[in-house]
Design a protein around this motif. Structure first.
Motif, PDB file in Angstrom:
ATOM      1  N   VAL A   1       1.077  -1.015   0.090  1.00  0.00           N
ATOM      2  CA  VAL A   1       0.039   0.425  -0.064  1.00  0.00           C
ATOM      3  C   VAL A   1       1.334   1.034  -0.050  1.00  0.00           C
ATOM      4  CG1 VAL A   1      -2.318  -0.907   1.181  1.00  0.00           C
ATOM      5  CG2 VAL A   1      -0.226  -0.244   2.869  1.00  0.00           C
ATOM      6  N   THR A   2       0.621   2.282  -1.127  1.00  0.00           N
ATOM      7  CA  THR A   2       1.153   3.375  -0.581  1.00  0.00           C
ATOM      8  C   THR A   2       0.218   4.161   0.379  1.00  0.00           C
ATOM      9  OG1 THR A   2       1.900   3.177  -2.985  1.00  0.00           O
ATOM     10  CG2 THR A   2       1.532   5.312  -1.872  1.00  0.00           C
ATOM     11  N   ILE A   3       1.050   5.146   0.702  1.00  0.00           N
ATOM     12  CA  ILE A   3       0.326   5.775   2.174  1.00  0.00           C
ATOM     13  C   ILE A   3       0.232   7.317   1.703  1.00  0.00           C
ATOM     14  CG2 ILE A   3       0.380   6.513   4.635  1.00  0.00           C
ATOM     15  CD1 ILE A   3       1.999   3.630   4.486  1.00  0.00           C
ATOM     16  N   ASP A   4      -0.421   8.414   2.003  1.00  0.00           N
ATOM     17  CA  ASP A   4      -0.004   9.892   1.434  1.00  0.00           C
ATOM     18  C   ASP A   4       0.167  10.750   2.924  1.00  0.00           C
ATOM     19  OD1 ASP A   4      -0.329  12.603   0.270  1.00  0.00           O
ATOM     20  OD2 ASP A   4      -2.552  12.152  -0.354  1.00  0.00           O
ATOM     21  N   MET A   5       1.670  11.200   2.542  1.00  0.00           N
ATOM     22  CA  MET A   5       1.448  11.595   4.011  1.00  0.00           C
ATOM     23  C   MET A   5       0.729  13.092   4.024  1.00  0.00           C
ATOM     24  SD  MET A   5       3.258   9.241   5.773  1.00  0.00           S
ATOM     25  CE  MET A   5       3.535  10.182   6.949  1.00  0.00           C
ATOM     26  N   LYS A   6       1.056  13.657   2.518  1.00  0.00           N
ATOM     27  CA  LYS A   6       0.429  14.811   2.486  1.00  0.00           C
ATOM     28  C   LYS A   6      -1.327  15.198   3.226  1.00  0.00           C
ATOM     29  CE  LYS A   6       0.520  15.654  -1.756  1.00  0.00           C
ATOM     30  NZ  LYS A   6       1.399  14.221  -1.936  1.00  0.00           N
ATOM     31  N   SER A   7      -1.700  13.634   3.650  1.00  0.00           N
ATOM     32  CA  SER A   7      -3.251  13.499   3.817  1.00  0.00           C
ATOM     33  C   SER A   7      -3.088  13.520   5.862  1.00  0.00           C
ATOM     34  CB  SER A   7      -3.901  12.648   3.083  1.00  0.00           C
ATOM     35  OG  SER A   7      -3.323  11.525   3.860  1.00  0.00           O
ATOM     36  N   ILE A   8      -2.201  14.016   6.136  1.00  0.00           N
ATOM     37  CA  ILE A   8      -2.261  14.024   7.566  1.00  0.00           C
ATOM     38  C   ILE A   8      -2.959  14.774   8.327  1.00  0.00           C
ATOM     39  CG2 ILE A   8      -0.692  14.357   9.765  1.00  0.00           C
ATOM     40  CD1 ILE A   8       1.130  13.261   8.106  1.00  0.00           C
ATOM     41  N   GLU A   9      -4.587  14.141   9.058  1.00  0.00           N
ATOM     42  CA  GLU A   9      -5.965  14.890   9.144  1.00  0.00           C
ATOM     43  C   GLU A   9      -5.307  14.724  10.950  1.00  0.00           C
ATOM     44  OE1 GLU A   9      -7.266  16.707   8.475  1.00  0.00           O
ATOM     45  OE2 GLU A   9      -7.265  16.957   6.362  1.00  0.00           O
ATOM     46  N   VAL A  10      -5.466  15.409  11.751  1.00  0.00           N
ATOM     47  CA  VAL A  10      -5.711  15.958  12.883  1.00  0.00           C
ATOM     48  C   VAL A  10      -6.947  15.734  13.617  1.00  0.00           C
ATOM     49  CG1 VAL A  10      -5.081  16.685  15.561  1.00  0.00           C
ATOM     50  CG2 VAL A  10      -3.933  17.035  13.807  1.00  0.00           C
ATOM     51  N   LEU A  11      -7.390  14.241  14.501  1.00  0.00           N
ATOM     52  CA  LEU A  11      -9.301  14.528  14.845  1.00  0.00           C
ATOM     53  C   LEU A  11      -9.401  14.986  15.934  1.00  0.00           C
ATOM     54  CD1 LEU A  11     -10.062  10.366  13.481  1.00  0.00           C
ATOM     55  CD2 LEU A  11     -10.360  13.171  11.889  1.00  0.00           C
ATOM     56  N   ASP A  12      -8.587  14.893  17.157  1.00  0.00           N
ATOM     57  CA  ASP A  12      -9.122  15.460  18.425  1.00  0.00           C
ATOM     58  C   ASP A  12      -8.982  16.964  18.578  1.00  0.00           C
ATOM     59  OD1 ASP A  12      -5.708  14.769  17.850  1.00  0.00           O
ATOM     60  OD2 ASP A  12      -5.652  16.025  20.005  1.00  0.00           O
ATOM     61  N   ILE A  13      -8.604  17.113  18.108  1.00  0.00           N
ATOM     62  CA  ILE A  13      -8.938  19.063  17.983  1.00  0.00           C
ATOM     63  C   ILE A  13      -9.778  19.512  16.607  1.00  0.00           C
ATOM     64  CG2 ILE A  13      -7.474  20.846  17.485  1.00  0.00           C
ATOM     65  CD1 ILE A  13      -5.275  19.796  18.398  1.00  0.00           C
ATOM     66  N   PRO A  14     -11.096  20.174  17.279  1.00  0.00           N
ATOM     67  CA  PRO A  14     -12.068  20.879  15.881  1.00  0.00           C
ATOM     68  C   PRO A  14     -11.406  21.023  14.746  1.00  0.00           C
ATOM     69  CG  PRO A  14     -12.843  21.350  18.622  1.00  0.00           C
ATOM     70  CD  PRO A  14     -11.127  20.247  18.472  1.00  0.00           C
ATOM     71  N   LYS A  15     -11.783  20.595  13.720  1.00  0.00           N
ATOM     72  CA  LYS A  15     -11.045  21.713  12.600  1.00  0.00           C
ATOM     73  C   LYS A  15     -10.830  23.328  12.960  1.00  0.00           C
ATOM     74  CE  LYS A  15     -10.953  19.548   8.375  1.00  0.00           C
ATOM     75  NZ  LYS A  15     -10.482  18.249   7.058  1.00  0.00           N
ATOM     76  N   GLU A  16     -11.642  23.679  12.920  1.00  0.00           N
ATOM     77  CA  GLU A  16     -12.104  25.112  13.451  1.00  0.00           C
ATOM     78  C   GLU A  16     -10.978  25.462  14.296  1.00  0.00           C
ATOM     79  OE1 GLU A  16     -15.295  23.328  15.922  1.00  0.00           O
ATOM     80  OE2 GLU A  16     -14.751  23.029  13.602  1.00  0.00           O
ATOM     81  N   GLU A  17     -10.478  25.390  15.347  1.00  0.00           N
ATOM     82  CA  GLU A  17     -10.003  25.326  15.994  1.00  0.00           C
ATOM     83  C   GLU A  17      -8.447  25.811  15.409  1.00  0.00           C
ATOM     84  OE1 GLU A  17      -9.690  23.774  19.760  1.00  0.00           O
ATOM     85  OE2 GLU A  17     -11.699  24.381  19.654  1.00  0.00           O
ATOM     86  N   LYS A  18      -7.983  27.276  15.538  1.00  0.00           N
ATOM     87  CA  LYS A  18      -6.237  27.251  15.144  1.00  0.00           C
ATOM     88  C   LYS A  18      -5.293  25.940  15.458  1.00  0.00           C
ATOM     89  CE  LYS A  18      -6.312  32.250  15.351  1.00  0.00           C
ATOM     90  NZ  LYS A  18      -6.141  33.365  15.567  1.00  0.00           N
ATOM     91  N   GLY A  19      -5.754  25.314  16.969  1.00  0.00           N
ATOM     92  CA  GLY A  19      -4.876  24.561  16.612  1.00  0.00           C
ATOM     93  C   GLY A  19      -5.035  23.232  16.492  1.00  0.00           C
ATOM     94  N   ASN A  20      -5.726  22.781  15.421  1.00  0.00           N
ATOM     95  CA  ASN A  20      -6.216  21.791  14.903  1.00  0.00           C
ATOM     96  C   ASN A  20      -5.020  22.208  13.465  1.00  0.00           C
ATOM     97  OD1 ASN A  20      -6.788  20.385  11.410  1.00  0.00           O
ATOM     98  ND2 ASN A  20      -8.512  19.396  13.807  1.00  0.00           N
ATOM     99  N   ALA A  21      -4.660  23.662  12.678  1.00  0.00           N
ATOM    100  CA  ALA A  21      -3.964  23.263  11.642  1.00  0.00           C
ATOM    101  C   ALA A  21      -3.102  23.827  11.739  1.00  0.00           C
ATOM    102  CB  ALA A  21      -3.859  24.888  10.764  1.00  0.00           C
ATOM    103  N   LYS A  22      -2.610  24.098  12.731  1.00  0.00           N
ATOM    104  CA  LYS A  22      -1.010  24.706  13.178  1.00  0.00           C
ATOM    105  C   LYS A  22      -0.309  22.799  13.490  1.00  0.00           C
ATOM    106  CE  LYS A  22       1.450  25.828  17.607  1.00  0.00           C
ATOM    107  NZ  LYS A  22       1.640  27.383  18.899  1.00  0.00           N
ATOM    108  N   LEU A  23      -1.333  22.170  14.467  1.00  0.00           N
ATOM    109  CA  LEU A  23      -0.753  20.881  14.476  1.00  0.00           C
ATOM    110  C   LEU A  23      -0.355  19.545  13.276  1.00  0.00           C
ATOM    111  CD1 LEU A  23       0.247  18.042  16.130  1.00  0.00           C
ATOM    112  CD2 LEU A  23      -1.682  17.745  16.930  1.00  0.00           C
ATOM    113  N   LYS A  24      -1.031  19.783  11.927  1.00  0.00           N
ATOM    114  CA  LYS A  24      -1.080  19.331  11.327  1.00  0.00           C
ATOM    115  C   LYS A  24      -0.060  19.659   9.970  1.00  0.00           C
ATOM    116  CE  LYS A  24      -3.193  18.755   6.480  1.00  0.00           C
ATOM    117  NZ  LYS A  24      -4.196  18.138   5.935  1.00  0.00           N
ATOM    118  N   GLY A  25       0.458  21.541   9.959  1.00  0.00           N
ATOM    119  CA  GLY A  25       1.500  22.036   9.555  1.00  0.00           C
ATOM    120  C   GLY A  25       2.097  21.760  10.538  1.00  0.00           C
ATOM    121  N   HIS A  26       3.036  21.128  12.011  1.00  0.00           N
ATOM    122  CA  HIS A  26       3.477  20.541  12.346  1.00  0.00           C
ATOM    123  C   HIS A  26       4.443  19.240  12.143  1.00  0.00           C
ATOM    124  CE1 HIS A  26       7.102  20.803  16.422  1.00  0.00           C
ATOM    125  NE2 HIS A  26       7.629  20.839  15.458  1.00  0.00           N
ATOM    126  N   LEU A  27       2.996  18.853  11.993  1.00  0.00           N
ATOM    127  CA  LEU A  27       3.415  17.645  11.332  1.00  0.00           C
ATOM    128  C   LEU A  27       4.145  17.079  10.128  1.00  0.00           C
ATOM    129  CD1 LEU A  27       0.523  15.473  12.980  1.00  0.00           C
ATOM    130  CD2 LEU A  27       3.035  15.259  13.855  1.00  0.00           C
TER     131      LEU A  27
END
Length: 216
Positions: A87-113
């Motif tokens: 299987v090929t895994i799309d690392m660009k697709s990493i999503e964070v589920l434990d922080i609501p998407k509308e909160e800044k922390g979601n985009a911040k963590l995704k950006g860091h990962l």
């Protein structure tokens, strides 16, 4: 003083609980030769719309979790028994589920990962898992495979369940943990840095594979 002791106690409970909930770490070995199926094996193509990898990362104060999508792959089965596949895994697709998407922390963590601190998806947009062996152990199907992340490949062994229903098959692993430092993911890792104090991030990443495929 009492408040400090109370805070320290809470922190220790969080750490102990997080460690207790974590799945067993898999053994990591050198890469091995990829398995080949018999010519009469039946091919199944991964259904990318219905395949995910769940992840969970740990730190002293708790954890974060999310999903990564599978961008392609195939399996070969003989008499409904798994013989090979990848299987090929799309690392660009990493999503964070434990922080609501509308909160800044979601985009911040995704950006860091996705940044060079962690998985550097601009340089290494895909990871890959390729089966090297399939065996039965204690009533479980065990697959060994080469897991490649950031161009580093290690061989791991994980327990899985495969189900065939008509022209569809499902492969689902049990939860398992890998040591990210062995794939050169360094940020906040005590394996690479000695002066982190309590600001470290655990090397352990818990994963679970849930892949669906259709007969080719």
């Amino acid at each position: 003083m009492k408040n400090k002791i109370f805070s320290l106690t809470i922190l220790m409970l969080v750490i102990i609980t997080s460690c207790k909930d974590k799945a067993n770490e898999v053994e990591t070995k050198d890469a091995e030769k990829v398995a080949k199926a018999e010519e009469s094996a039946v091919s199944y193509t991964v259904d990318t719309d219905n395949s995910l990898i769940m992840w969970k990362g740990f730190k002293p104060t708790g954890s974060h979790n999310g999903v990564i999508t599978v961008s392609g792959g195939d399996f070969e089965l003989k008499d409904d028994n798994l013989q090979s596949g990848s299987v090929t895994i799309d690392m660009k697709s990493i999503e964070v589920l434990d922080i609501p998407k509308e909160e800044k922390g979601n985009a911040k963590l995704k950006g860091h990962l996705t940044s060079a601190d962690f998985f550097d998806v601009e340089t290494y947009p895909y990871a890959n898992f390729a089966i090297t062996d399939v065996s039965e152990s204690d009533g479980k199907t065990m697959i060994e495979g080469n897991l490649t992340i950031k161009d580093v490949t290690n061989n791991i062994s994980i327990p899985v369940t495969t189900t065939v229903d008509g022209d569809r098959m499902t492969l689902k692993s049990e939860k398992f943990t890998i040591d990210r430092s062995k794939w050169n993911v360094r940020y906040g890792s005590k394996s690479f840095f000695d002066d982190l104090g309590d600001s470290f991030i655990n090397d352990d990443i818990e994963l679970q594979i849930d892949v669906n495929a259709s007969k080719s």
